[in-house]
Every structure is written in C-alpha cells, then in structure tokens.
Design an enzyme around this catalytic site. Sequence first.
Site, PDB file in Angstrom:
ATOM      1  N   HIS A  10      15.607   6.826   1.513  1.00  0.00           N
ATOM      2  CA  HIS A  10      14.902   6.669   2.748  1.00  0.00           C
ATOM      3  C   HIS A  10      15.448   5.178   3.470  1.00  0.00           C
ATOM      4  O   HIS A  10      14.571   4.830   4.311  1.00  0.00           O
ATOM      5  CB  HIS A  10      13.313   6.917   2.660  1.00  0.00           C
ATOM      6  CG  HIS A  10      12.984   8.217   2.471  1.00  0.00           C
ATOM      7  ND1 HIS A  10      11.737   8.574   2.055  1.00  0.00           N
ATOM      8  CD2 HIS A  10      13.755   9.252   2.433  1.00  0.00           C
ATOM      9  CE1 HIS A  10      11.719   9.624   1.979  1.00  0.00           C
ATOM     10  NE2 HIS A  10      12.724  10.393   1.892  1.00  0.00           N
ATOM     11  N   ASN A  64      11.305   4.412  -1.582  1.00  0.00           N
ATOM     12  CA  ASN A  64      10.729   3.362  -1.232  1.00  0.00           C
ATOM     13  C   ASN A  64      11.710   2.483  -0.414  1.00  0.00           C
ATOM     14  O   ASN A  64      12.721   2.392  -0.382  1.00  0.00           O
ATOM     15  CB  ASN A  64      10.097   2.475  -2.085  1.00  0.00           C
ATOM     16  CG  ASN A  64       9.003   2.948  -2.908  1.00  0.00           C
ATOM     17  OD1 ASN A  64       8.331   4.149  -2.163  1.00  0.00           O
ATOM     18  ND2 ASN A  64       8.838   2.937  -4.363  1.00  0.00           N
ATOM     19  N   ASP A  94      11.029  -0.680   0.295  1.00  0.00           N
ATOM     20  CA  ASP A  94      10.998  -2.505  -0.071  1.00  0.00           C
ATOM     21  C   ASP A  94      11.869  -3.172  -0.847  1.00  0.00           C
ATOM     22  O   ASP A  94      11.815  -4.298  -1.137  1.00  0.00           O
ATOM     23  CB  ASP A  94       9.455  -2.645  -0.905  1.00  0.00           C
ATOM     24  CG  ASP A  94       9.534  -1.329  -2.285  1.00  0.00           C
ATOM     25  OD1 ASP A  94      10.476  -1.359  -2.818  1.00  0.00           O
ATOM     26  OD2 ASP A  94       8.610  -0.906  -2.538  1.00  0.00           O
ATOM     27  N   PRO A 134       1.032  -1.111   0.099  1.00  0.00           N
ATOM     28  CA  PRO A 134       0.004  -0.103   0.117  1.00  0.00           C
ATOM     29  C   PRO A 134       0.876   1.303  -0.078  1.00  0.00           C
ATOM     30  O   PRO A 134       1.887   1.097   0.739  1.00  0.00           O
ATOM     31  CB  PRO A 134      -0.963  -0.151   1.426  1.00  0.00           C
ATOM     32  CG  PRO A 134       0.001  -1.023   2.191  1.00  0.00           C
ATOM     33  CD  PRO A 134       0.654  -1.921   1.338  1.00  0.00           C
ATOM     34  N   ASP A 135       0.426   2.301  -0.557  1.00  0.00           N
ATOM     35  CA  ASP A 135       0.917   3.590  -0.420  1.00  0.00           C
ATOM     36  C   ASP A 135       0.700   4.274   1.000  1.00  0.00           C
ATOM     37  O   ASP A 135       0.187   3.518   1.885  1.00  0.00           O
ATOM     38  CB  ASP A 135       0.610   4.587  -1.547  1.00  0.00           C
ATOM     39  CG  ASP A 135      -0.866   4.812  -1.544  1.00  0.00           C
ATOM     40  OD1 ASP A 135      -1.669   4.510  -0.425  1.00  0.00           O
ATOM     41  OD2 ASP A 135      -1.280   5.509  -2.346  1.00  0.00           O
ATOM     42  N   PHE A 136       1.123   5.258   1.219  1.00  0.00           N
ATOM     43  CA  PHE A 136       0.897   5.870   2.565  1.00  0.00           C
ATOM     44  C   PHE A 136      -0.301   6.469   3.053  1.00  0.00           C
ATOM     45  O   PHE A 136      -0.903   6.268   4.129  1.00  0.00           O
ATOM     46  CB  PHE A 136       2.219   6.662   3.180  1.00  0.00           C
ATOM     47  CG  PHE A 136       3.139   6.092   3.541  1.00  0.00           C
ATOM     48  CD1 PHE A 136       3.828   6.127   4.950  1.00  0.00           C
ATOM     49  CD2 PHE A 136       3.860   4.993   2.629  1.00  0.00           C
ATOM     50  CE1 PHE A 136       5.070   5.518   5.007  1.00  0.00           C
ATOM     51  CE2 PHE A 136       5.054   4.338   2.979  1.00  0.00           C
ATOM     52  CZ  PHE A 136       5.658   4.523   4.213  1.00  0.00           C
ATOM     53  N   ARG A 137      -0.937   7.264   1.970  1.00  0.00           N
ATOM     54  CA  ARG A 137      -2.124   8.052   2.442  1.00  0.00           C
ATOM     55  C   ARG A 137      -3.261   7.865   1.738  1.00  0.00           C
ATOM     56  O   ARG A 137      -4.426   8.696   2.204  1.00  0.00           O
ATOM     57  CB  ARG A 137      -1.594   9.587   2.352  1.00  0.00           C
ATOM     58  CG  ARG A 137      -0.534   9.957   3.082  1.00  0.00           C
ATOM     59  CD  ARG A 137      -0.077  11.357   3.067  1.00  0.00           C
ATOM     60  NE  ARG A 137       0.988  11.841   4.015  1.00  0.00           N
ATOM     61  CZ  ARG A 137       0.687  12.494   5.258  1.00  0.00           C
ATOM     62  NH1 ARG A 137      -0.746  12.484   5.445  1.00  0.00           N
ATOM     63  NH2 ARG A 137       1.771  12.494   6.019  1.00  0.00           N
TER      64      ARG A 137
END
Length: 424
Positions: free
Chosen positions: A190, A171, A173, A97-100
């Site tokens: 990040h 990302n 991941d 999922p994305d964050f928002r």
Amino acid sequence: MEDPSTQSPEEFLRFLEESGILQGQDELLEQLRELARRGIHPMQVLRQFQAPAREEPLERMLDSFDVSGIASYIAEHSCRKIVVMCGAGISTSAGIPDFRTPGTGLYDNLQRFNLPRAESIFELNFFRKHPAAFYELCKEMWPGNFRPTPAHYFVRLLHDKGILLRCYSQNIDSLEKEAGLPLEKLIAAHGNFDAAHAIDTDPEVDVDIAELKAAVDSGEEGWQALRDKYGHLVKPKIVFFGEQLPKRFLELHERDLAQCDLLIVLGTSLVVQPFASLVSLATPTAPRLLINREPAGTCDQLEKGFRFQLQEEGQNWRDAWCEGDCDGGCRSLAKELGWESDLDALIDSSGSAVTVVAPWVDVLESSAATEDQAGRSTVPEDGTMIASSDSVLVADDASSACPPASDSTASRSHPEIQKEPKHG
C-alpha cells in the site's frame, strides 16, 4: 452465452449491466468500472464474494498446529523461502494505532477532522478538495517518529538468517526499512513514505520526499507552495482507494507465493483485497502461521484460507494460529528456533548486530546475507496500488501476548539449530 472468463473487462461490465445482476448496486458497479480502467478485471474482484472453494486434504505436515510445530518444520525441512505478510498489528506496540479498534484506532481518532467517513482521508477526491487533514496525518505518522518493534526485527532476523524470500506489508510506516530490511526483500503493498509524487500528472511527476517533508512541517503555507510549484498537490506514494497497487507487487506476488516453503502472517484481519488473497496463493505444500489477536482469513471466509479452526481429523494439515500480539508471537517462534538471543541482539542494537545465518543455508547464500547485513543491497521500490472504497488499508492489532509454550516445548531445541553459535 459466452464464458464470462473469456470476456474483456469492458464486455464483462456490459454483461453485468444488461443482465441486471448488479441492479441497485450502482456504487459497486462504478468501482468495477474504475478498476477495469486500471487493468483489473471485474471477475478478479467478484470472485472474493463467491463461496470459498473446497480443498482436497493432504498429508499432515506439522507435528503440532502451533508455534512449536512451525519451528520444527522450519528446521527439519531447511526452509529458506519464507514469505511474511504484515498488517497494522506489527506496528501497534511502536505507538502507531491500528485502523479499527474502537476508541484507539486511527479511524476513531480521525473524527477530529470532521470527515464524512473515516476512510475519506485516503480517497483521492476528498484529498483534492480537503488536503489539510491528510497532511496533518502525514506529520504525525512520518518515519522517524516511531521505532521498529520486536516483530519488525524478527522479520529482519529471518532475512539475516538467509531464509526470507519476501516481506509483503500493508503498512505505510516504513518501519520494516527502519529495522534494516533491504528494499529488495520488501514490498510495501500500500505504498509508504519512501517516495513522493504530484497527483494527477501523466507521466507521473516524482518529487523529492525531503522536499515534501519540509513542506508538511511548514503547515498549510508549505504544502500550498509545493502545489503552486508543481501545479498539483503532492503526497507520499501511499496508495489511496482507487489507485493502482505497486508495480513490484503485481510482478512478484504470484511467483513468490508459488515458491514459498512457509508463510507467516502477522497482525492483519485479512479483509483487504488483493492483499488477503496472498494467503490463498501460497503453494499447497507450504505450512502457514497466523499470529494475530483474532482468527482471520479462515477457509469459510477466504478461498483456500486458513484451516486451523477445523477440528475434524484430516481437515487441517498445515495451518497454525498463535493467538495474541505480534511481538509475543514472534518472540515465541524465535525462542522455539533457538534464536532468542539473536533477536534480542538486533532489538538492543537497533538493528546493528550481525547475525550468523541458519546452519542449512549454503556458503553462497551465507555470503549474500552477510553482504546485505553490511548494507550493500538495495533496489529502489517503485510502486502504485488498488483497494475498494469500502475496505480498510491496514488491519487489526493483537493486544495480548501468545500463551507461553508448555514446559515440554518451551525448553525444546532442534539439533540442527544447536550447532549455530549464539550471541551472548
């Protein structure tokens, strides 16, 4: 009064306090102090709140402000120093999922941990006191649970063609690496799951990522035992709010963007600094393409940002927006370049297919790219990073495919590219 730009971070902070400019904004002032302690001048942070600077118009660079125009530019100008910026939208079709996004975004799903606020799961102070939530999230997102998307393989394809300078990803991941992108071509701005460390150690204590994986899989007993062994909690080298950006990001981003000949931005809302500022740093002569569900990083919000939304003649000379999801947009661009079968081959083979380099890449570069495809090139990524506590770590997804090209452009191919053998 002394020019603020010539003051040290400490002097500038003292000026802000004494002048009362930030009166009533104690939280922002404390964030600026923390960043100053980590070598980030407060001026760098405050500039993002200033009115965007105007740019002097240049001559038009693109035949059309769309994917077709970008493809024509790549071929006609023999691009070989493309920089790609990736956000959460590149990974949503993998099931991450994305964050928002309301209802499905990661921050909504984290409410089961009873967080004071969703961003707390990426804050060091919260992690020190309540580590269980982050370790549970780690277990769910650990590499190997998800597969790369067509968009990830498109970035890999640019490398295999010999025309990728660097990929900057927000990302965590590690799917760029999973898709076969060599580590020296990737900067995980990040952090990610490639390495682990014990927090609050100086000098920093590295921990084998496999050891952390085993501990996380064992639940609370496992990570508690790991803390006892190292004297501190252990986490992947994922950048939390307040931590420094990776060293390679700080060393390379300005140089890379200054020499890039094209910028492609995939699946991000460009709200996190300093990552978003990469768009502004791209050399003025480099066209820029955004593939995203919504417009982002436009010049009314970001200094020297995208100008594709400006309708007045001459106000946009290099920017294009492909409205839709990253997979659809990347497929559209590959098709326009005549590389659709190459992309399909990479996807179908899970990255093992060998791709012929772009016809304008010289013999020496071609040899280097072939060696990379054979798995010879890897440079370990070291790292650290920064972000303010009211920002997100990664940004928006895009959910609908890019509109198909018109008949006149969908069948269009470029003479330079037609010379290249295709994979059947």
